[in-house]
Design an enzyme around this catalytic site. Sequence first.
Site, PDB file in Angstrom:
ATOM      1  N   HIS A  82      62.281  -8.134 101.730  1.00 37.12           N
ATOM      2  CA  HIS A  82      62.851  -8.125 103.081  1.00 37.12           C
ATOM      3  C   HIS A  82      63.428  -6.774 103.505  1.00 37.12           C
ATOM      4  O   HIS A  82      63.540  -6.499 104.702  1.00 37.12           O
ATOM      5  CB  HIS A  82      63.924  -9.222 103.220  1.00 37.12           C
ATOM      6  CG  HIS A  82      65.235  -8.901 102.568  1.00 37.12           C
ATOM      7  ND1 HIS A  82      65.462  -9.091 101.228  1.00 37.12           N
ATOM      8  CD2 HIS A  82      66.387  -8.391 103.082  1.00 37.12           C
ATOM      9  CE1 HIS A  82      66.705  -8.740 100.942  1.00 37.12           C
ATOM     10  NE2 HIS A  82      67.292  -8.309 102.047  1.00 37.12           N
ATOM     11  N   GLU A  86      62.164  -1.558 105.871  1.00 35.27           N
ATOM     12  CA  GLU A  86      63.282  -0.902 106.561  1.00 35.27           C
ATOM     13  C   GLU A  86      63.817   0.297 105.786  1.00 35.27           C
ATOM     14  O   GLU A  86      64.192   1.316 106.382  1.00 35.27           O
ATOM     15  CB  GLU A  86      64.400  -1.926 106.780  1.00 35.27           C
ATOM     16  CG  GLU A  86      65.588  -1.397 107.576  1.00 35.27           C
ATOM     17  CD  GLU A  86      66.638  -2.470 107.790  1.00 35.27           C
ATOM     18  OE1 GLU A  86      67.790  -2.091 108.081  1.00 35.27           O
ATOM     19  OE2 GLU A  86      66.324  -3.667 107.665  1.00 35.27           O
ATOM     20  N   ASP A  87      63.844   0.208 104.449  1.00 38.99           N
ATOM     21  CA  ASP A  87      64.559   1.209 103.650  1.00 38.99           C
ATOM     22  C   ASP A  87      63.675   2.103 102.784  1.00 38.99           C
ATOM     23  O   ASP A  87      64.191   3.004 102.129  1.00 38.99           O
ATOM     24  CB  ASP A  87      65.569   0.503 102.732  1.00 38.99           C
ATOM     25  CG  ASP A  87      66.658  -0.214 103.514  1.00 38.99           C
ATOM     26  OD1 ASP A  87      66.867   0.140 104.688  1.00 38.99           O
ATOM     27  OD2 ASP A  87      67.277  -1.134 102.951  1.00 38.99           O
ATOM     28  N   ASP A 147      69.846 -13.667 102.999  1.00 39.03           N
ATOM     29  CA  ASP A 147      70.252 -12.255 102.985  1.00 39.03           C
ATOM     30  C   ASP A 147      71.731 -12.119 103.347  1.00 39.03           C
ATOM     31  O   ASP A 147      72.509 -11.433 102.670  1.00 39.03           O
ATOM     32  CB  ASP A 147      69.365 -11.486 103.970  1.00 39.03           C
ATOM     33  CG  ASP A 147      69.749 -10.018 104.089  1.00 39.03           C
ATOM     34  OD1 ASP A 147      70.184  -9.428 103.079  1.00 39.03           O
ATOM     35  OD2 ASP A 147      69.595  -9.461 105.188  1.00 39.03           O
TER      36      ASP A 147
END
Length: 623
Positions: A82, A86-87, A147
Amino acid sequence: MKDDYSPIIERESQAVFDAMAPRVSPEELALIKDAFLLARDAHSKQKRKTGEPYILHPINVAKIAASELGLGASSVIAAFLHDVVEDTDHGLEEIKEKFGEEVAYLVKVVTKEKKEKYELSKQLDNFKMMLELVQYDIRALLIKLADRLHNMRTLSSMRPDKQMKIAGETDYFYAPLANRLGLYNVKTELENLSLKFRCPHDYAELEQWIEEDKKAQKDRLERFCEQIRQILDKAGFKVRVFIEYRKPYSAWRRMHKYGDDFNHLKYRHFTDIVFENPPQGISEKEVALRIYAALTNHFNEKPGSIINYIDTPKENGYQSFHLKLLPDFGRWQEVHISSERMVRYSQLGCTALQNGDNVSRWIKKFQNIIRDISNQKEDGATFIEKVVSSFYNDDIMTFTPKGREIILPQKATVLDFAYEVHTHLGLHAKYARVNNFLTSVKAPLRRGDVVEIFTDENVNPVPSHLDAVVTYKARRAISRYLSEQPVPVYDRCPVCCPIPGEEVIGYKDRAVGRVMVHKRDCPVAIKLATQQGDFFRAVEYIPDGTLYPVTIVVTAVDRYHLFIDLVHTISNELNLSMDGFNTETTDSIVTCTIKLAVHSNEELQTIIHHISTIEGVDEVKHK
């Protein structure tokens, strides 16, 4: 020497694999392990605020998804991945190629979108994007909740300002969302962690009070539980009986709701009676009622305390049979009677029974409303506010006279009920009967109310209706109707309240760019004329079909039939409706205050003239 987290990573990831192995195919389990390896490699150089390897976060999110929410293979794979897009340098195309389109979609929904400029704020834009996409697949919300749950469990490593931000949005958005999805355990933990980090002193104090109360009540509550066990064992029921104390957040919320301190808070705990799932052919309701009968043969029951959530579950799927009993120590005790299945489903919510009629209906309703709100292209703040008002309240079950169930949020009104049944019913609702009592359409409803709506095609929404509804459906219909009405050319001064045909003057308000109409003798206008006289202008204030509320005061000599003559003149001769009629008589002098609505000053003067001709009337004036 640096800490070696390898054993922890190995142990925690293996817990995920062990949880999934019994319910997925070997091929799916291999993909789950591949997702872990990709995430471990992608996050290998990242650390959390605690100094731990970042990979422990996606592992724990996947663990929550697998063990606590019972999600399937695609969801657990997406939980591992997840934060990858994004990272790290890995993209959605790579995930799609390795794990399929379904996993890629779930990862996309839970990935925060990066923008150079946000519409309102990063938080609101991300909420809006997530909810707009999740209308197609509820699993994305469940991954996001997993999350958030792990982030809240590890929030102590954050700065106080970050704790406030994350805890605040958890309390406002994520915890109520978990509640509406029927995830009781997740909702409860999120609420309490939020309070703990927002108000640590209050939370610690509540924890202490609860522990002290547990010690003080321990002996008599254990005796009460043992009495219940013996009664039910003698009656042939196999049950678990235990006391469950409300968590600090629940106590805090009830204290604020009722204005009580902790010592005066009612029902700080409740007694759970959980019976075995009955054999085929015997319903859970039947078992619950037998238990109820056995208990009320021994204990006094508080009249009116029964709430049957078995026949009428909450919209999030919660089922149980609630009542209050009086033990030998003389304090009403709240008792919940549930089956093992009911307890399990209250913990797992929509994940426990994806195809259950009640849950499926709610998920479909959720998705339809989200889609509807999304199509209106509203800003982030308005969007989230409408979602919250639509779904994040506990619900009540109400009924039409024919027995149709209408589920509404708490604090819903008759108008909310009318719009939920049919938009046309809400648009023309004039009054109602609630449990056969005549009631205003703005009246609040309670669980179990039977509501009958009466309409008039000449009745339409007014702005005050917006303050009398809580559901999105009602607010949308009222707002849409009001937006389609012609906008008045001028604003009316709220002090002098002019009506067309009176001597008026206009003042151009620079702040809003509109003209405010005042009577020429209005004190506000006179004051403005001495300070900003250049902004006054002549206006043509003519009737346009709008009705303006006015108050008329009649002074007369009291006599037989005076009241009837006044009503006859207004209602029959002038064909007007009255909004208020009040009379006071002192020493044979009658003062009558009449409230009605007119289109113009000319119409008002006609009314005054007609009333003036009534025998005994001495004076009629516009207040």
